[in-house]
Design an enzyme around this catalytic site. Structure first.
Site, mmCIF file in Angstrom:
data_model
loop_
_atom_site.group_PDB
_atom_site.id
_atom_site.type_symbol
_atom_site.label_atom_id
_atom_site.label_comp_id
_atom_site.label_asym_id
_atom_site.label_seq_id
_atom_site.Cartn_x
_atom_site.Cartn_y
_atom_site.Cartn_z
ATOM 1 N N HIS A 114 12.658 8.211 64.853
ATOM 2 C CA HIS A 114 12.390 9.616 64.518
ATOM 3 C C HIS A 114 12.093 9.690 63.018
ATOM 4 C CE1 HIS A 114 13.281 14.064 65.064
ATOM 5 N NE2 HIS A 114 13.326 13.940 63.750
ATOM 6 N N HIS A 164 22.892 13.965 59.711
ATOM 7 C CA HIS A 164 22.682 13.530 58.329
ATOM 8 C C HIS A 164 23.301 14.498 57.324
ATOM 9 C CE1 HIS A 164 18.892 15.879 56.917
ATOM 10 N NE2 HIS A 164 19.358 16.497 57.976
ATOM 11 N N HIS A 212 25.227 17.852 59.154
ATOM 12 C CA HIS A 212 24.730 18.643 60.286
ATOM 13 C C HIS A 212 23.970 17.725 61.226
ATOM 14 C CE1 HIS A 212 21.698 18.756 57.095
ATOM 15 N NE2 HIS A 212 20.784 18.915 58.027
ATOM 16 N N GLU A 268 18.677 22.917 53.049
ATOM 17 C CA GLU A 268 17.733 23.223 54.119
ATOM 18 C C GLU A 268 18.022 24.595 54.720
ATOM 19 O OE1 GLU A 268 18.283 20.141 56.981
ATOM 20 O OE2 GLU A 268 17.955 18.529 55.551
ATOM 21 N N HIS A 320 21.865 24.658 55.959
ATOM 22 C CA HIS A 320 22.635 23.433 55.779
ATOM 23 C C HIS A 320 22.450 23.040 54.328
ATOM 24 C CE1 HIS A 320 21.574 23.398 60.188
ATOM 25 N NE2 HIS A 320 22.880 23.558 60.157
HETATM 26 FE FE LIG Z 1 18.711 18.522 58.025
#
Ligand SMILES: [Fe+2]
Length: 451
Positions: free
Chosen positions: A304, A347, A383, A353, A377
């Site tokens: 990803h 992460h 999160h 964010e 976040h």
């Molecule tokens: Fe994130």
């Protein structure tokens, strides 16, 4: 319709404010456009006398010496000095600027909000702006603020510009018209608009109520991200950005201009519409972009990628590779990765964010992150997927799978974001958001090969 500058060819626009808008394609082009034939000087910027008795005036969005400079020459009925008089300070209590650190508010945490509801109160673009977070410092031109707008009424003989910031507007509901000095932009969900610093405009409601998100960029302007090895195509293509053709008003009517300047608001009274630019040329313009034209690029075998691969626009911070703001889009796309945990991974991030849902369902959070809602976040706060998303992604058969009915975005900034009092106490904060991770189990028991 006008086209980007061809020094030997110029077509005519004739789009008075109030009629259907027209646009010119391209990102950062040196455009030229005129609403009356011959209004735009050719071959020079400052003729001794401009056609139609217009005044020539330059709007500089960068320092004169920036490379490249961004500026637009406007040919207008009155120079801008006639569009301001003495200023009186006013209060727009819900529109905050950084630094705005409320000692009673804790910004450290994972936060999520339901959509901020409309009220019975009539609200304009100015009175309906609700600041959720601020970051950096408006006075030193670094950082950003995020806002929700709730607009039910058009601005009438009322105009605005922000000297502090460029505004990135992300509608979620309703349709708005931005009648600007440089022309008209109509905006609806799945589109975005950029309103540059210093540009005067009025916002009208075409279809209400209107709600959406705003990223107020205090710093360097948004630009297209470097594509690196991706090459010349995909992601946001320059031709899909649209600048308006020239349009003007010649109206003598008592009006007000509100200015946002160093985090404060001031009002001045004038006797006419300031949207009086008959012709302009330059590369400092408002523009819109259809998010449906964003061509996502992703992993086609395994793993990803970082979400930065979905960057639509980036506002540099001066530190290479570290944006003041990235605007990132999570839209419909195919997932084909083999032997891969496909949703966003768990992460922590030095960048903070802030996300918003435009429509549909976000893959890492099947429940609770709903259209019109937001999440935050913050810097170095952990999160990732909730239990439902984790279990589904860990156990499903991995064939080609299309994520449909989904469009969310992220304002990601290098600076920590501070919640406003409104975000912490008045907006519909989900007190139980952190519980979405509480069911995640310990699976490890020391057994080799266990999955
Ligand atoms: Fe994130």
């Amino acid at each position: 319709m006008n086209r980007p500058t061809d020094p030997h060819k110029m077509t005519q626009a004739s789009t008075p404010v109030g009629t259907h808008p027209g646009y010119m394609p391209g990102f950062g082009n040196d455009f030229e456009t005129e609403a009356l034939p011959g209004a735009l000087p050719q071959g020079m910027n400052s003729p001794q006398k401009c056609n139609y008795g217009l005044y020539g005036e330059q709007l500089s969005g960068t320092a004169f010496t920036a490379n490249p400079p961004e500026r637009t020459w406007c040919y207008r009925i009155r120079p801008s000095v006639k569009h301001s008089h003495r200023y009186v300070k006013i209060d727009l209590p819900f529109w905050k600027s950084a630094p705005c650190v409320d000692p009673d508010v804790i910004s450290l945490g994972q936060y999520r909000w339901d959509p901020v509801p409309h009220s019975d109160e009539g609200l304009t673009w100015l009175t309906g702006m609700r600041t959720m977070t601020t970051a950096g410092d408006v006075n030193t031109q670094v950082g950003m603020a995020s806002h929700i707008y709730l607009v039910t009424e058009s601005m009438v003989d009322e105009y605005f510009f922000s000297a502090d910031s460029e505004l990135l507007v992300v509608p979620q509901e309703g349709r708005l018209r931005f009648a600007t000095e440089m022309g008209i932009i109509d905006l609806e969900p799945k589109e975005i608009a950029i309103i540059p610093r210093g540009l005067l405009y009025r916002v009208e409601v075409l279809e209400g109520p209107a709600r959406g998100f705003v990223c107020e960029n205090y710093g360097q302007k948004f630009e297209l991200p470097g594509r690196g090895p991706i090459g010349a195509n995909c992601m946001a293509n320059p031709r899909d950005f649209k600048a308006p053709v020239a349009a003007f008003e010649d109206r003598e009517v008592p009006s007000t201009v509100t200015i946002k300047w160093c985090g404060q608001f001031h009002i001045t009274k004038i006797g006419h519409s300031p949207l009086d630019v008959v012709a302009w040329h330059g590369n400092y313009t408002p523009y819109k972009y259809d998010l449906n034209t964003y061509c996502p690029v992703g992993a086609i075998l395994f793993d990803h990628p970082d979400p930065s691969i979905f960057t639509v626009l980036t506002a540099p911070s001066g530190q290479p590779g570290t944006a003041n703001i990235d605007f990132v889009l999570f839209r419909e796309r195919w997932m084909v990765m083999e032997d891969t945990f496909r949703p966003p991974w768990y992460h922590k991030n030095i960048m903070s964010e802030l996300m918003g849902n435009i429509y549909g369902q976000y893959d890492a959070k099947p429940q609770g992150f709903i259209p019109g809602g937001m999440s935050l976040h913050n810097m170095m706060i952990p999160h990732g997927p909730d239990k439902e998303a984790f279990e589904k992604a860990s156990n499903s058969n991995l064939g080609p799978d299309k994520l449909e009915n989904t469009m969310s975005f992220m304002f990601e900034t290098r600076f920590p974001q501070h919640l406003t009092g409104f975000a912490a106490t008045e907006a519909p904060l989900q007190d139980d958001y952190i519980d979405c991770w509480s069911d995640i189990e310990k699976k490890f028991d020391g057994t080799p090969g266990k999955k």
